[in-house]
Design a protein around this motif. Structure first.
Motif, PDB file in Angstrom:
ATOM      1  N   GLN A  10      41.719 -55.432 -33.595  1.00  0.00           N
ATOM      2  CA  GLN A  10      41.819 -56.971 -32.088  1.00  0.00           C
ATOM      3  C   GLN A  10      42.852 -56.667 -31.570  1.00  0.00           C
ATOM      4  OE1 GLN A  10      42.155 -60.120 -35.368  1.00  0.00           O
ATOM      5  NE2 GLN A  10      40.149 -60.054 -35.894  1.00  0.00           N
ATOM      6  N   THR A  11      43.984 -56.164 -31.394  1.00  0.00           N
ATOM      7  CA  THR A  11      45.055 -56.573 -29.947  1.00  0.00           C
ATOM      8  C   THR A  11      44.399 -55.233 -29.099  1.00  0.00           C
ATOM      9  OG1 THR A  11      46.814 -56.933 -31.084  1.00  0.00           O
ATOM     10  CG2 THR A  11      47.347 -55.630 -29.218  1.00  0.00           C
ATOM     11  N   LEU A  17      31.902 -53.422 -25.752  1.00  0.00           N
ATOM     12  CA  LEU A  17      32.682 -53.898 -27.015  1.00  0.00           C
ATOM     13  C   LEU A  17      31.964 -55.158 -27.087  1.00  0.00           C
ATOM     14  CD1 LEU A  17      36.608 -53.351 -25.428  1.00  0.00           C
ATOM     15  CD2 LEU A  17      35.820 -52.285 -27.106  1.00  0.00           C
ATOM     16  N   ASN A  18      31.551 -56.078 -26.459  1.00  0.00           N
ATOM     17  CA  ASN A  18      30.710 -57.300 -27.245  1.00  0.00           C
ATOM     18  C   ASN A  18      29.977 -56.857 -28.210  1.00  0.00           C
ATOM     19  OD1 ASN A  18      31.369 -60.006 -26.483  1.00  0.00           O
ATOM     20  ND2 ASN A  18      29.617 -60.387 -25.083  1.00  0.00           N
ATOM     21  N   LEU A  22      41.484 -54.148 -24.113  1.00  0.00           N
ATOM     22  CA  LEU A  22      40.073 -53.388 -23.300  1.00  0.00           C
ATOM     23  C   LEU A  22      39.200 -54.313 -22.892  1.00  0.00           C
ATOM     24  CD1 LEU A  22      39.378 -50.281 -25.890  1.00  0.00           C
ATOM     25  CD2 LEU A  22      41.193 -50.143 -23.498  1.00  0.00           C
ATOM     26  N   GLN A  23      38.743 -55.426 -23.438  1.00  0.00           N
ATOM     27  CA  GLN A  23      38.040 -56.098 -22.965  1.00  0.00           C
ATOM     28  C   GLN A  23      38.415 -57.279 -21.665  1.00  0.00           C
ATOM     29  OE1 GLN A  23      36.948 -58.984 -26.767  1.00  0.00           O
ATOM     30  NE2 GLN A  23      34.502 -58.262 -26.273  1.00  0.00           N
ATOM     31  N   THR A  24      39.949 -57.104 -21.551  1.00  0.00           N
ATOM     32  CA  THR A  24      40.637 -58.484 -20.474  1.00  0.00           C
ATOM     33  C   THR A  24      40.394 -57.328 -19.674  1.00  0.00           C
ATOM     34  OG1 THR A  24      41.718 -59.399 -22.502  1.00  0.00           O
ATOM     35  CG2 THR A  24      42.541 -59.393 -20.125  1.00  0.00           C
ATOM     36  N   VAL A  25      40.672 -56.290 -19.339  1.00  0.00           N
ATOM     37  CA  VAL A  25      41.062 -54.932 -18.397  1.00  0.00           C
ATOM     38  C   VAL A  25      39.571 -55.004 -18.009  1.00  0.00           C
ATOM     39  CG1 VAL A  25      40.931 -52.644 -17.559  1.00  0.00           C
ATOM     40  CG2 VAL A  25      43.222 -53.752 -19.616  1.00  0.00           C
ATOM     41  N   ARG A  70      31.424 -59.523 -30.185  1.00  0.00           N
ATOM     42  CA  ARG A  70      30.254 -61.026 -30.060  1.00  0.00           C
ATOM     43  C   ARG A  70      30.769 -61.772 -28.999  1.00  0.00           C
ATOM     44  NH1 ARG A  70      25.382 -59.097 -27.813  1.00  0.00           N
ATOM     45  NH2 ARG A  70      24.456 -57.688 -28.873  1.00  0.00           N
ATOM     46  N   ARG A  71      31.692 -61.542 -28.800  1.00  0.00           N
ATOM     47  CA  ARG A  71      33.171 -62.558 -28.459  1.00  0.00           C
ATOM     48  C   ARG A  71      32.954 -63.197 -27.030  1.00  0.00           C
ATOM     49  NH1 ARG A  71      39.333 -60.334 -28.271  1.00  0.00           N
ATOM     50  NH2 ARG A  71      39.545 -60.120 -30.586  1.00  0.00           N
ATOM     51  N   TYR A  72      31.775 -62.544 -26.641  1.00  0.00           N
ATOM     52  CA  TYR A  72      31.356 -63.730 -25.215  1.00  0.00           C
ATOM     53  C   TYR A  72      29.665 -63.840 -25.303  1.00  0.00           C
ATOM     54  CZ  TYR A  72      36.334 -61.866 -23.400  1.00  0.00           C
ATOM     55  OH  TYR A  72      38.011 -62.256 -23.097  1.00  0.00           O
TER      56      TYR A  72
END
Length: 384
Positions: A81-82, A109-110, A87-90, A114-116
Motif C-alpha cells: 500500500q505504501t 494502478l487504479n 507511485l500513484q502520487t508520483v 480503484r482508489r480514484y
C-alpha cells in the motif's frame, strides 16, 4: 495483492514506510511550489530525485523481503500500500510534464486499487500537502543512514571488497548524543545494507583516527590575503583536539599578531591517515573508518553468499518457480565442503534447497566461479 484490502493506518506501519510517506508529502509541497512559479524543470528534478534516490534505490531495495514474503499479512500489505501510494502520487505530480506515461501508470494502478473514481490522471485532483505526515526527525535519521551507507560502499569499492563479502565493523565518531541516538535508531538498516557485522561509535577519536589539516587558499586568500602566511603557520600547529573543535563548531577565531581571523570549516581541508587494516572517509560532519580485514570465517561466509547468488541465477535460468524446492549436488572441494558445512542452513534457506550433497564428479552441470574458487554443481527440481 488486489488493492482492495483494508488500508493499514500510517501510524501502524514500519518506520521506513512512515519515512517514505513523509518524503512524498514534502515532495508534494515542493512540486506544487515549482509549478506555481512556472519552474517545471525544478519540479521534474525533484520527482526524479525522489523516485531514483529514495523510492527505488532505498525503499524498494530495503523492502524486497517484505514484497516477496510468504502469505499476505499486515506487514506485507503495508509495504504494497505504501509503494502504491508513492507511485500513484508520483503519477499525479508528474502528469503535467509527462502526460502520456503518467496517465498509463495511473490507470494501471487504479484498475486494481480503484482508489480514484476518475478514469484518467488528468481528471483527478492534484495531491494535497498534509503537515501531519511530515516527520523531520525520521527524515534526519534516514538521511544519516543513507550517507553512512554511501560512504561505506565507496570505501568497499576502493578496497575492492564486494558487498557479498562480510566485514567486521565500521567506526563512526559521534559529535553529540543526538547524532549517536539517530545512528543507533537506523543501525540495523546500515548493517544490513553494507554487510558489516558491527558499528562502533567513538566519543574520542584520539589515537584512532588521525586527521590532517591545511588552509583552503582559495577561500581564505580573497579575505585574508596579507595574513595567509600567519594563518598557514597557525593551522599547521593544530592538534587533533583543535581540528575536532573546528569540525564541531564549524568556525573558530584565530588570534594572530596581525589581527583576528574568523576561520570557517570551509576555509580548511581536512584529510585522514588510513589506519592499518582500515580505510577512512569523511563527508561534512560524518567520518567513518571501515575495517577491511577479512578473517577466515568472514571469507567462508562471503563464499557462501556468492554460492547463493550463483545458485539463484541457475534457478532463474532454469525457469523454476519461486516456491520450487531444489536438490543441489556439489563436486567435492575442500574449501567448499568447509563452507557448506558451516553455512548449510543459510544456503538451504536462501535457495530453497531440500537436499545438498557432495559427489566425486559432475559431468553435466554448472560451474560456479567465485573469485579464485571454482566448483561444479548440479541443480534439479526437488520431487517428493
Amino acid at each position: 495483492y488486489t488493492g482492495n484490502e483494508p488500508e493499514v493506518p500510517i501510524g501502524e506501519r514500519p518506520e521506513i514506510d512512515v519515512w517514505i510517506i513523509s518524503l512524498l508529502n514534502s515532495l508534494i509541497k515542493e512540486v506544487e511550489n515549482a509549478y506555481e512559479n512556472y519552474e517545471p524543470t525544478r519540479a521534474g528534478r525533484a520527482i526524479q530525485d525522489f523516485v531514483i534516490d529514495n523510492l527505488s534505490n532505498w525503499y524498494v531495495r530495503l523492502n524486497r523481503k517484505r514484497f516477496w514474503g510468504g502469505k499476505m499479512n499486515a506487514d506485507k500489505l503495508a509495504a504494497y500500500q505504501t509503494l502504491q501510494t508513492c507511485l500513484q502520487t508520483v503519477a499525479l505530480l508528474a502528469a503535467p510534464i509527462a502526460p502520456f506515461f503518467c496517465d498509463n501508470l495511473f490507470c494501471d494502478l487504479n484498475e486494481a486499487s480503484r482508489r480514484y473514481s476518475e478514469n484518467s490522471v488528468h481528471l483527478a485532483n492534484f495531491p494535497a500537502f498534509d503537515e501531519t505526515l511530515t516527520d523531520a526527525n525520521l527524515e534526519e535519521k534516514m538521511n544519516l543512514a543513507q550517507q553512512v551507507c554511501s560512504m561505506t560502499l565507496a570505501l568497499r569499492r576502493k578496497a575492492n571488497k564486494k558487498v557479498r563479502q562480510p566485514l567486521t565493523k565500521i567506526m563512526i565518531p559521534v559529535a553529540d548524543e543526538n547524532m549517536k541516538n539517530n545512528l543507533e535508531a537506523v543501525k540495523h538498516l546500515i548493517l544490513g545494507e553494507v554487510n558489516v557485522k558491527e558499528i562502533e561509535f567513538l566519543d574520542d577519536t584520539t589515537g584512532i583516527i588521525i586527521k590532517k589539516i591545511k588552509p583552503n587558499f582559495k577561500t581564505l586568500g580573497k579575505i585574508y590575503g596579507k595574513q595567509m602566511k600567519e594563518i598557514s603557520a597557525a593551522v599547521s600547529e593544530f592538534s587533533q583536539y583543535d581540528i575536532n573543535n573546528l569540525e564541531n563548531l564549524s568556525k573558530i577565531t584565530l588570534n594572530l599578531p596581525s589581527g583576528d581571523v574568523n576561520l570557517r570549516l570551509e576555509d580548511v581541508e581536512i584529510t585522514f591517515e588510513d589506519i592499518p587494516g582500515m580505510l577512512v572517509a569523511t563527508e561534512g560532519k560524518i567520518t567513518i573508518a571501515l575495517d577491511i580485514t577479512v578473517t577466515p570465517e568472514l571469507f567462508d561466509e562471503g563464499i557462501a553468499r556468492e554460492m547463493v547468488n550463483r545458485i539463484q541465477n541457475i534457478r532463474k535460468n532454469s525457469n523454476f518457480d519461486v516456491t520450487d524446492k531444489i536438490n543441489i549436488q556439489i563436486e567435492k572441494n575442500d574449501v567448499i565442503i568447509n563452507v557448506v558445512n558451516s553455512f548449510c542452513d543459510y544456503i538451504s534457506a536462501q535457495t530453497l534447497a531440500a537436499k545438498i550433497s557432495f559427489v566425486d564428479c559432475i559431468e553435466d552441470g554448472n560451474t560456479l566461479d567465485m573469485d579464485d574458487i571454482s566448483v561444479k554443481v548440479k541443480v534439479e527440481k526437488h520431487t517428493v
